[in-house]
Design a protein around this motif. Structure first.
Motif, mmCIF file in Angstrom:
data_model
loop_
_atom_site.group_PDB
_atom_site.id
_atom_site.type_symbol
_atom_site.label_atom_id
_atom_site.label_comp_id
_atom_site.label_asym_id
_atom_site.label_seq_id
_atom_site.Cartn_x
_atom_site.Cartn_y
_atom_site.Cartn_z
ATOM 1 N N ILE A 140 -1.974 14.041 -1.701
ATOM 2 C CA ILE A 140 -3.048 13.139 -1.259
ATOM 3 C C ILE A 140 -2.996 11.940 -2.191
ATOM 4 C CG2 ILE A 140 -5.528 12.862 -0.905
ATOM 5 C CD1 ILE A 140 -5.565 16.013 -0.561
ATOM 6 N N GLU A 141 -2.718 10.795 -1.613
ATOM 7 C CA GLU A 141 -2.423 9.609 -2.425
ATOM 8 C C GLU A 141 -3.308 8.449 -2.010
ATOM 9 O OE1 GLU A 141 1.558 7.967 -1.904
ATOM 10 O OE2 GLU A 141 1.423 7.027 -3.883
ATOM 11 N N ASP A 142 -4.166 8.055 -2.938
ATOM 12 C CA ASP A 142 -5.021 6.884 -2.734
ATOM 13 C C ASP A 142 -4.583 5.757 -3.658
ATOM 14 O OD1 ASP A 142 -6.577 8.332 -0.983
ATOM 15 O OD2 ASP A 142 -8.205 8.688 -2.410
ATOM 16 N N PHE B 149 -3.577 1.255 -9.072
ATOM 17 C CA PHE B 149 -2.549 2.297 -9.141
ATOM 18 C C PHE B 149 -2.862 3.401 -8.152
ATOM 19 C CE2 PHE B 149 -5.391 2.780 -12.883
ATOM 20 C CZ PHE B 149 -6.025 3.974 -12.556
ATOM 21 N N THR B 150 -1.902 4.289 -8.014
ATOM 22 C CA THR B 150 -2.097 5.417 -7.103
ATOM 23 C C THR B 150 -2.667 6.604 -7.880
ATOM 24 O OG1 THR B 150 0.092 6.387 -7.433
ATOM 25 C CG2 THR B 150 -0.091 4.692 -5.724
ATOM 26 N N VAL B 151 -3.437 7.398 -7.167
ATOM 27 C CA VAL B 151 -3.859 8.717 -7.669
ATOM 28 C C VAL B 151 -3.335 9.693 -6.629
ATOM 29 C CG1 VAL B 151 -5.804 10.208 -8.244
ATOM 30 C CG2 VAL B 151 -5.901 7.754 -8.807
ATOM 31 N N GLU B 152 -2.255 10.395 -6.966
ATOM 32 C CA GLU B 152 -1.524 11.167 -5.951
ATOM 33 C C GLU B 152 -1.096 12.547 -6.453
ATOM 34 O OE1 GLU B 152 2.521 9.822 -5.094
ATOM 35 O OE2 GLU B 152 2.160 8.026 -6.277
ATOM 36 N N PRO B 153 -2.082 13.408 -6.712
ATOM 37 C CA PRO B 153 -1.702 14.767 -7.092
ATOM 38 C C PRO B 153 -1.051 15.482 -5.911
ATOM 39 C CG PRO B 153 -4.047 14.681 -6.617
ATOM 40 C CD PRO B 153 -3.551 13.259 -6.541
ATOM 41 N N ALA C 295 0.882 -1.171 0.000
ATOM 42 C CA ALA C 295 0.000 0.000 0.000
ATOM 43 C C ALA C 295 0.918 1.219 0.000
ATOM 44 C CB ALA C 295 -0.878 0.016 1.240
ATOM 45 N N ASP C 296 0.508 2.260 -0.680
ATOM 46 C CA ASP C 296 1.326 3.472 -0.830
ATOM 47 C C ASP C 296 0.385 4.665 -0.649
ATOM 48 O OD1 ASP C 296 3.011 5.514 -1.578
ATOM 49 O OD2 ASP C 296 3.253 4.848 -3.653
ATOM 50 N N ILE C 297 0.395 5.234 0.553
ATOM 51 C CA ILE C 297 -0.656 6.191 0.939
ATOM 52 C C ILE C 297 -0.034 7.486 1.454
ATOM 53 C CG2 ILE C 297 -2.591 6.591 2.530
ATOM 54 C CD1 ILE C 297 -2.947 3.517 2.605
ATOM 55 N N THR D 189 6.248 -1.300 -4.893
ATOM 56 C CA THR D 189 5.533 -0.033 -4.684
ATOM 57 C C THR D 189 5.350 0.666 -6.031
ATOM 58 O OG1 THR D 189 6.539 0.157 -2.510
ATOM 59 C CG2 THR D 189 5.589 2.165 -3.452
ATOM 60 N N HIS D 190 6.426 0.785 -6.769
ATOM 61 C CA HIS D 190 6.325 1.265 -8.151
ATOM 62 C C HIS D 190 6.354 0.010 -9.008
ATOM 63 C CE1 HIS D 190 8.403 5.140 -6.538
ATOM 64 N NE2 HIS D 190 7.093 5.193 -6.394
ATOM 65 N N ASP D 191 5.185 -0.513 -9.295
ATOM 66 C CA ASP D 191 5.137 -1.828 -9.939
ATOM 67 C C ASP D 191 5.662 -1.735 -11.370
ATOM 68 O OD1 ASP D 191 4.727 -4.476 -9.353
ATOM 69 O OD2 ASP D 191 2.592 -4.484 -9.826
HETATM 70 MN MN MN Z 1 3.107 6.608 -4.881
#
Ligand code: MN
Ligand code: GLY
Ligand code: MN
Length: 452
Positions: free
Chosen positions: A426-428, A385-389, A258-260, A349-351
């Motif tokens: 903010i990273e989901d 994947f992450t959404v992390e603006p 998980a990457d939050i 984490t970075h697949d």
């Molecule tokens: Mn990330």
């Protein structure tokens, strides 16, 4: 592997069947009969007898999700179940790895007391397996294989890792739930006045992890440290004034990451309350971006939408004196958001294969103005994947903008006032469904009673 989900063996068996089939197809296409996939060997620091934390070869970990696998090997033969050659030496210097009995019946398991015996047995099996390829970091021994790290075999396997199996989705959900427990404890620790070091301890305790369990090094950033994208210090003393807290921290579930990231404003003070309003507005933008995700959307288009969201926020909060479109067109948003919107997440984490846009290995690099974008693929169902603006006040980048023509439309007095707050990310982690996303991170925060 102590974490193996023994309560859902069928899900794990299906996962292995899927991964095995992907390998068989990739081997057949290159006229191989078998692959040997090694977990890896421990390293040593130069001129030292100490080792960094061992991490299993991710291609191995997709079959056997454990780091207790040094020297283990998998033999994957077309048309057969895989065989795991596992090393469990008797030892009094180190704890001996426990053979992962739970991988049965998805694969055969053979346990060895020393490396030589393991390699001898494996070489014997390879000799009767036909034309084999060795997938290994090491080239010390080819174990009788005809080829080493054949890129044409790995390409389709890596390409398909983006699409998660049910087991992998469960693992990612579990990782998220663990990490969110830590995020809640870390936020409370920040409010209570702890240092970065203290907050990190609170995070680890709440997630039941030691540092080497983490999928990546925690980022625990108070105040202006939030503007250092990969900030890995842990100040022992809290700052005199608390403005903000950016935490990027994860956990692993059955080997999956998980990457939050969350950003909090300290609930006291004028600047802090302005920053809280900025976070809230940016949070709405982040959720709007996540809501755009569906199968068939090109991720680079979402990344561009993120820059437009940053432009809108900069205009709404009067950080710029121009329109959002003008801020975007002039490239001003690249100063405030210098990283990509997101990346695939899985065993790594970075697949792998974020830029791989075909099974055969075609790479699509990011647009030249967005070199840090890690994902250029078109979104498919069951991608995670992450959404992390982000929106940061980074002095080094702001200096460049200040000296440029575009800098004339920046409200510098306001921007400078926010530098002590560092920035927002903010990273989901989201899973793509038939017509949208399942947001693992938001669901876990909601379950913890936090609407964030
Ligand atoms: Mn990330
Ligand atoms: N934690 C690393 C990243 O967000 O990509
Ligand atoms: Mn992160």
């Amino acid at each position: 592997m102590s974490q193996h989900p023994a309560h859902v063996p069928a899900v794990f068996d299906d996962h292995i069947a899927t991964v095995n089939r992907r390998w068989h197809e990739a081997l057949a296409a290159q006229r191989f009969d078998a692959a040997v996939i090694t977990a890896g060997s421990p390293r040593q620091y130069f001129q030292d007898d100490q080792s960094p934390v061992f991490r299993t070869n991710p291609d191995f970990a997709q079959f056997v999700p454990t780091d207790e696998s040094t020297e283990a090997c998998l033999l994957v033969r077309r048309g057969e179940r895989p065989t795991l050659y596992f090393l469990a030496p008797e030892d009094y210097w180190h704890a001996s790895p426990v053979p992962p009995e739970c991988v049965r019946p998805a694969m055969d398991l053979e346990v060895f007391g020393d490396v030589d015996a393991l390699r001898t047995a494996l070489a014997r099996a390879v000799a009767t397996a036909g034309r084999s390829v060795l997938m290994s970091e090491s080239t010390d021994s080819n174990l009788g294989c005809a080829a080493h790290n054949d890129a044409a075999v790995l390409a389709p396997v890596h390409y398909q890792r983006a699409r998660k199996t049910t087991f992998e989705l469960d693992a990612l959900r579990a990782a998220t739930a663990t990490a969110v427990r830590g995020h809640v404890a870390a936020r409370d620790s920040f409010i209570a006045g702890d240092s970065e070091y203290g907050i990190n301890l609170a995070y680890l305790a709440a997630t039941g992890q030691v540092a080497s369990d983490l999928p990546y090094g925690n980022i625990i950033a108070l105040n202006e440290h939030g503007a250092v994208l990969h900030y890995h210090h842990f100040d022992r003393r809290p700052p005199e004034t608390r403005f903000s807290f950016l935490i990027d921290a994860g956990a692993r579930g059955f080997g999956y990451a998980a990457d939050i990231t969350r950003t909090w404003a300290y609930p006291d003070g004028e600047l802090q309350s302005e920053f809280a309003a900025l976070i809230a507005a940016f949070d709405r933008q982040q959720q709007a971006l996540a809501a755009m995700v569906r199968p068939g959307v090109a991720f680079p288009d979402l990344h561009i939408a993120a820059h437009r969201a940053v432009a809108q926020t900069l205009a709404d909060f009067h950080f710029v004196t121009c329109t959002p479109s003008e801020a975007f067109d002039r490239g001003i948003t690249r100063t405030f958001l210098p990283h990509g919107l997101g990346h695939l997440v899985g065993i790594q984490t970075h697949d792998v294969a974020g830029h791989q846009t075909s099974r055969d290995g075609t790479q699509t690099p990011p647009p030249s103005i967005y070199p840090s974008l890690r994902l250029t693929r078109t979104v498919e169902r069951d991608f995670v994947f992450t959404v992390e603006p982000g929106l940061y006040f980074i002095p080094m980048l702001l200096r460049e903008l200040r000296g440029a023509e575009a800098g004339r439309v920046v409200n510098w007095a306001k921007v400078d006032r926010f530098i002590p707050c560092g920035g927002i990310r903010i990273e989901d982690n989201v899973r793509v469904t038939e017509d949208g996303v399942e947001n693992y991170t938001r669901a876990a925060f909601a379950a913890a009673g936090i609407s964030s």
